[in-house]
Scaffold this active site. Structure first.
Site, short mmCIF file in Angstrom:
data_model
loop_
_atom_site.label_atom_id
_atom_site.label_comp_id
_atom_site.label_asym_id
_atom_site.label_seq_id
_atom_site.Cartn_x
_atom_site.Cartn_y
_atom_site.Cartn_z
N LYS A 26 0.83 -1.21 0.00
CA LYS A 26 0.00 0.00 0.00
C LYS A 26 0.87 1.26 0.00
CE LYS A 26 -3.85 -0.14 2.27
NZ LYS A 26 -4.51 -0.47 3.52
N ARG A 96 -3.24 3.25 8.58
CA ARG A 96 -3.60 1.97 7.96
C ARG A 96 -2.40 1.04 7.82
NH1 ARG A 96 -6.95 3.05 2.65
NH2 ARG A 96 -5.33 4.54 2.14
N GLY A 105 -8.27 -7.10 4.64
CA GLY A 105 -9.11 -7.19 5.84
C GLY A 105 -8.46 -7.89 7.03
N MET A 107 -5.66 -7.02 8.74
CA MET A 107 -5.03 -6.18 9.77
C MET A 107 -5.88 -4.93 10.02
SD MET A 107 -1.02 -6.65 9.00
CE MET A 107 -1.15 -6.40 7.26
N ARG A 340 -3.68 -1.29 -6.19
CA ARG A 340 -2.88 -2.51 -6.05
C ARG A 340 -3.29 -3.46 -7.15
NH1 ARG A 340 -5.91 -4.59 -0.57
NH2 ARG A 340 -7.96 -4.74 -1.49
N HIS A 456 -16.40 -8.74 1.48
CA HIS A 456 -15.33 -9.62 1.98
C HIS A 456 -15.42 -11.02 1.36
CE1 HIS A 456 -13.65 -12.50 4.93
NE2 HIS A 456 -12.68 -11.60 4.99
N ARG A 562 0.96 -47.03 -11.79
CA ARG A 562 1.04 -47.89 -10.60
C ARG A 562 0.23 -49.15 -10.88
NH1 ARG A 562 0.37 -42.52 -7.82
NH2 ARG A 562 2.01 -42.34 -6.24
N ARG A 618 5.38 -49.18 -13.52
CA ARG A 618 6.05 -49.64 -12.30
C ARG A 618 5.54 -51.02 -11.92
NH1 ARG A 618 5.28 -46.40 -6.88
NH2 ARG A 618 3.32 -47.57 -6.82
N GLU A 746 13.67 -43.81 -4.05
CA GLU A 746 12.75 -43.41 -2.99
C GLU A 746 13.26 -43.82 -1.62
OE1 GLU A 746 8.89 -45.11 -3.88
OE2 GLU A 746 9.77 -46.96 -4.61
N SER A 765 13.53 -42.48 -11.41
CA SER A 765 12.38 -41.62 -11.16
C SER A 765 12.29 -41.41 -9.65
CB SER A 765 11.11 -42.30 -11.69
OG SER A 765 10.01 -41.49 -11.39
N GLY A 767 10.81 -41.04 -6.38
CA GLY A 767 9.54 -41.28 -5.67
C GLY A 767 9.59 -40.47 -4.40
N THR A 768 9.24 -39.20 -4.53
CA THR A 768 9.47 -38.29 -3.40
C THR A 768 8.48 -38.48 -2.25
OG1 THR A 768 8.36 -36.69 -4.79
CG2 THR A 768 10.75 -36.47 -4.57
N ASN A 769 7.41 -39.23 -2.50
CA ASN A 769 6.51 -39.52 -1.37
C ASN A 769 7.26 -40.41 -0.38
OD1 ASN A 769 4.56 -38.28 -2.94
ND2 ASN A 769 3.79 -40.21 -3.75
N ASP A 770 7.79 -41.52 -0.89
CA ASP A 770 8.54 -42.41 0.00
C ASP A 770 9.87 -41.80 0.40
OD1 ASP A 770 7.16 -44.79 0.74
OD2 ASP A 770 7.08 -45.31 -1.39
N CYS A 832 8.13 -38.54 -9.79
CA CYS A 832 6.74 -39.00 -9.93
C CYS A 832 5.99 -38.97 -8.60
CB CYS A 832 6.67 -40.38 -10.55
SG CYS A 832 7.46 -41.64 -9.54
N TYR A 852 12.12 -34.55 -16.53
CA TYR A 852 10.66 -34.38 -16.56
C TYR A 852 10.07 -34.43 -15.15
CZ TYR A 852 10.19 -39.43 -15.74
OH TYR A 852 10.26 -40.68 -15.19
C1 PEP Z 1 6.58 -42.22 -4.26
O1 PEP Z 1 6.91 -42.88 -3.30
O2 PEP Z 1 6.85 -41.01 -4.39
C2 PEP Z 1 5.78 -42.81 -5.34
C3 PEP Z 1 5.49 -42.14 -6.43
O3 PEP Z 1 5.29 -44.07 -5.12
P1 PEP Z 1 4.00 -44.37 -4.24
O4 PEP Z 1 3.36 -43.10 -3.93
O5 PEP Z 1 3.15 -45.25 -5.07
O6 PEP Z 1 4.61 -45.07 -3.07
MG MG Z 2 6.79 -45.06 -3.42
#
Ligand code: PEP
Ligand code: MG
Length: 875
Positions: A26, A96, A105, A107, A340, A456, A562, A618, A746, A765, A767-770, A832, A852
């Site tokens: 502002k 203000r 809204g 603050m 703004r 609002h 999967r 997989r 993973e 690849s 596997g960022t979840n695990d 993935c 990718y």
């Molecule tokens: C992971 O672990 O990131 C993954 C893609 O495999 P899943 O979620 O099936 O364990």
């Molecule tokens: Mg996994």
């Protein structure tokens, strides 16, 4: 110390990110407008740095600042030719908040500051308008009493309501100067009673109190929640803007309004806004009076309207973006109170970006960078099926587009509670206030009985990308009885309704929806994004429907199929169970033979849709007991169907039980113990390819992926298995098959030993979840219980299962990428896990030089845009 207070008349200020950091959005924009020569009420900004100091030093305002504030007030007095606290021509101030990014809204604000028992008389004499002066004073006591002294506003409201009742009038406008005089006394008594002190008459004390309150409001509950939802860092702090008051409520030649330079719902290039004659700004937003369309100003205040339109154009040209503007007209003079970058719907964001390229205001690169990928989500989801039968029970303003169905709930707490039970809700409120921010976030859509297009509810819903119907005065809400009436229809809490924020309609029950249209401006923007991105975007999919959706949204391959999801089908699960309950490899093979045709046709259908694009398949990953029956009835059924004793089934289930299945007999460990399972899956993949060849379908090059690998030996053994199966099929079908074999990374050990593993892998690849689960040692299924505490205690900035933890998990990815590529230059790298569809994580993937990202079908466009932005930002 750096410079901490900045006058708007300081011409050296630059309009850049740095100035927003110091002056808040502002403050920076007010200074900028003043620099452009636009009519901005004189004043100055106390930097966010002072807020930082305030919190680090026991919530004290430094003496040096108080001195500088006094100096700046002198300058403002000189420009306005009024004096702060003066008994003949008093200067009144607005105080203000304003942080680096807008937090509408969230603050506090104090207006009409500088009024007391004496200056109010001076204001009356000067303006020759006693009613206005007294009304301003009571507004000030009310606002100051609430914001600075912490007295709940309903106490003041009740006093006004009772007063009106005694006098027998309905509207505030029917109260005259004497009435306000009476109420001022009541308000002061209330302050004394609640605060044990008189209302402050010293204008300097008032000013310091207001500055303090604005700083404190940075730490209010609602501001904290807003920051948490929008990932705004707590340390940013707010600036304080102090300006000479201008009044839109001094008579019929005064007005106040809010306007957008384009339509924030559709993006059309047309003026959009509302104004009220003889009113203060808060009256427009509060919904107490129904504002008029800004277009009417062309008739009621033609000169001002012309001037406004000119200014709007000037501001758009300067900021190269759609502006959200607040203005006031005081005795025929226009004052700009704020500009703004305006919040807009996803649809409007895209249209405005594409139109501005056409208008040569921005380049297509800027357009790509302009649209927040996350908001595309709202566009990609279905809208109401036009052909569906609808029972419309009410209508209101189309405040934020999109359709949503859910259970009616009247409180934010209830909406939050139901969200935890995975239930969809529509939050129904007379009007929303910043306290409702949590509930709005938890619900699928918002319906309000009061409030305009800039209320609002409308502004916040558009910002969140949630459908909203506002100002539906056809509904009568009874909070006590937990119901609302629409004509003769009564809707109770828990009943299901549908709202369409595009048309403003409210409907009974759940209405079916249809796929969105992603042509036109959307596809144009996507085409520009594709031009600027290096990362390929694939989709995670295992069904023909999802595969088709992913392709339609522009997926360039499948990054994760999967295969276990294919086993749950009713017709197959029996053979899967038979396979698991088998005692010998022969029996297991017999059961797998029954599954083979199903797997083969699954792959064939997917390969057909992908038409030559890469498909990562997989092999089986989850622990086997996940497929086994859980209830007694199912156990009984299976024992009957497979002719195995009930006892034996139970025994096998107990045998397969694992204390820690996520770290148990799963992934490649299954392939090592039961190679025939992976053999069957590979056979299905290769035979599906042979079928494609026969049917002259363009051949995909399958990428066969081994899950949960931690050692090179595992992938060495399983790669051999894949190769052998391929050789067998090539021989029987006399075809040459091209395929790749790779692994998921993973597990931390896999990342660290990437150089060994890459000897046997054509691709990795992530596997960022695990990988997140195993790096933190936090169960991905149980983290919900304490994640909030971790975010609250600032241990986590964001949920690491949503946005990649760059410093830990990210470090492992970088190590694996570097070590893997050192071993094998041609190694293909992708991601993935869920992070593959998260814009912040995609930015990391670009920096980590992956090839990718792969995400769920509906996130593909988000990933395409985020990948382009990541590349452009890196450059
Ligand atoms: C992971 O672990 O990131 C993954 C893609 O495999 P899943 O979620 O099936 O364990
Ligand atoms: Mg996994």
């Amino acid at each position: 110390m750096d410079k901490l207070i900045f006058s708007f008349s300081n011409k050296s200020l630059k309009n850049n990110a740095k100035s927003k950091e110091i002056l808040g959005g502002k403050g920076a924009n007010l200074a900028q407008m003043a620099k452009l020569g636009l009519p901005v009420p004189p004043g100055f900004t106390i930097s966010t740095k002072v807020c930082e100091y305030f919190y680090k030093n026991n919530k004290k305002i430094p003496k040096k600042i108080i001195k500088q504030v006094k100096k700046e007030i002198k300058i403002t007095e000189k420009i306005t030719k009024k004096l702060f606290g003066d008994l003949s021509n008093p200067l009144l101030l607005s105080v203000r908040s304003g942080s680096r990014v807008s937090m509408p809204g969230m603050m506090d604000t104090v207006l009409n500051l500088g009024l007391n028992d004496k200056t109010v008389i001076a204001l009356k004499n000067k303006t020759e308008n006693g009613r206005f002066a007294k009304d301003s004073y009571r507004r000030f006591i009310q606002m100051y009493g609430n914001v600075v002294l912490g007295i709940q506003s309903h106490f003041f409201e009740e006093l006004i309501e009772n007063y009106k009742l005694t006098k027998g009038v309905l509207q505030d406008t029917e109260l005259d100067e004497n009435d306000w005089d009476g109420l001022i006394q009541n308000f002061k008594d209330l302050v004394k009673e609640k605060n044990k002190k008189d209302f402050p008459q010293d204008v300097n004390e008032q000013l310091l109190g207001a500055i303090r309150a604005v700083f404190l409001s940075w730490d209010s509950k609602r501001a904290k929640i807003y920051r948490k939802i929008n990932y705004i860092p707590d340390h940013w702090g707010t600036a304080v803007n102090i300006q000479a008051m201008v009044f839109g409520n001094m008579g019929q030649d005064c007005a106040t309004g809010v306007a957008f330079t384009r339509n924030p719902s559709t993006g059309s290039k047309e003026l959009f806004g509302e104004y009220l004659i003889n009113a203060q700004g808060e009256d427009v937003v509060a919904g107490t009076r129904t504002p008029m369309n800004i277009i009417n100003m062309g008739k009621s205040m033609p000169k001002i309207f012309k001037q406004l339109k000119k200014i709007f154009k000037e501001l758009e040209t300067k900021y190269k973006d759609m502006q959200d503007i607040e203005f006031t007209v005081e005795n025929k003079k226009l004052w700009m109170l704020q500009t703004r970058s305006g919040k807009r719907t996803a649809k409007a964001a895209i249209k405005i970006a594409v139109d501005m390229v056409k208008e040569k205001l921005i380049t297509n690169k800027q357009a790509v960078l302009r649209v927040d990928p996350n908001i595309l989500d709202t566009l990609l989801h279905p809208t109401l099926d036009e052909k569906a039968e609808k029972i419309i029970i009410a209508s209101g303003l189309p405040a934020s587009p999109g359709a949503a169905s859910g259970k009616v709930t009247f409180s934010s707490d209830e909406a939050e509670r139901l969200k935890e039970q995975m239930q969809n809700t529509i939050l129904v409120r007379i009007e929303t206030s910043p306290e409702d921010i949590n509930g709005m976030h938890a619900s699928q859509g918002i319906l309000t009985a009061r409030g305009g297009m800039t209320s609002h509810a409308a502004v916040v819903a558009r910002g969140m990308g949630k459908p909203c119907v506002s100002g539906s005065n056809e509904i009568k809400i009874d909070y006590e009885k937990k119901l609302f009436k629409a004509g003769s229809i009564e809707i109770k809490e828990g009943d299901i309704i549908t709202i369409d924020g595009g048309s403003g309609k409210v409907m009974l029950g759940e209405i079916p929806t249809v796929k969105p249209d992603i042509s036109g401006d959307f596809s144009k923007l996507m085409a520009w994004a594709d031009k600027y991105r290096k990362l390929k975007v694939r989709t995670n999919s295992e069904t023909p429907v999802d595969t088709k959706t992913g392709r339609d949204f522009g997926a360039e391959g499948i990054g994760l199929c999967r295969t276990e999801h294919m086993f749950f089908d009713e017709k197959r699960i029996i053979s899967v169970r038979e396979m698991i309950l088998s005692n010998t490899p022969e029996d297991r093979k017999a059961a797998l033979t029954k599954l083979l045709p199903y797997q083969k046709s699954d792959f064939f259908e997917i390969f057909k849709i992908m038409n030559g694009l890469p498909v990562t398949v997989r092999l089986l990953d989850p622990p086997l007991h996940e497929f086994l029956p859980k209830t007694d009835k199912d156990i009984y059924d299976i024992s009957k169907e497979l002719n195995i004793s009930h006892q034996d089934v139970k025994f096998r289930i107990t045998e397969l039980h694992e204390d820690n299945p996520m770290l148990g007999h799963r992934g490649c460990r299954l392939g090592i113990s039961f190679p025939e399972i992976y053999e069957m899956q590979c056979q299905a993949i290769f035979e599906a390819l042979a079928q494609c060849k026969k049917k002259k379908i363009k051949l995909v090059i399958p990428e066969i992926m081994i899950p949960f690998v931690s050692t090179a030996a595992e992938i060495e053994i399983l790669r051999n298995l894949v190769d052998k199966t391929a050789q067998k099929i090539q021989k029987t079908h006399s075809i040459k098959i091209k395929y790749y074999v790779g692994t998921m990374i993973e597990l931390p050990r896999a990342a660290l030993r990437a150089n060994d593993i890459a000897k046997y892998a054509d691709f990795f690849s992530f596997g960022t979840n695990d990988l997140t689960q195993t790096t933190f040692g936090i169960s991905r299924d149980d983290s919900g219980k304490f994640l909030n505490d971790y975010v609250e205690n600032k241990i986590f900035n964001k949920d690491p299962f949503v946005s990649i933890d760059e410093r830990g998990v990210g470090e492992l990815i970088k190590i694996a990428a570097e070590r893997g590529r050192k071993q094998k230059k041609s190694l293909k790298l992708g991601i993935c896990g869920e992070h593959g569809g998260d814009p912040a994580s995609i930015e990391f993937c670009e920096k980590a030089k992956l090839n990718y990202v792969s995400c769920s079908p509906y996130r593909v466009p988000i990933a395409r845009l985020a990948a382009a932005q990541a590349y452009l930002k890196k450059k």
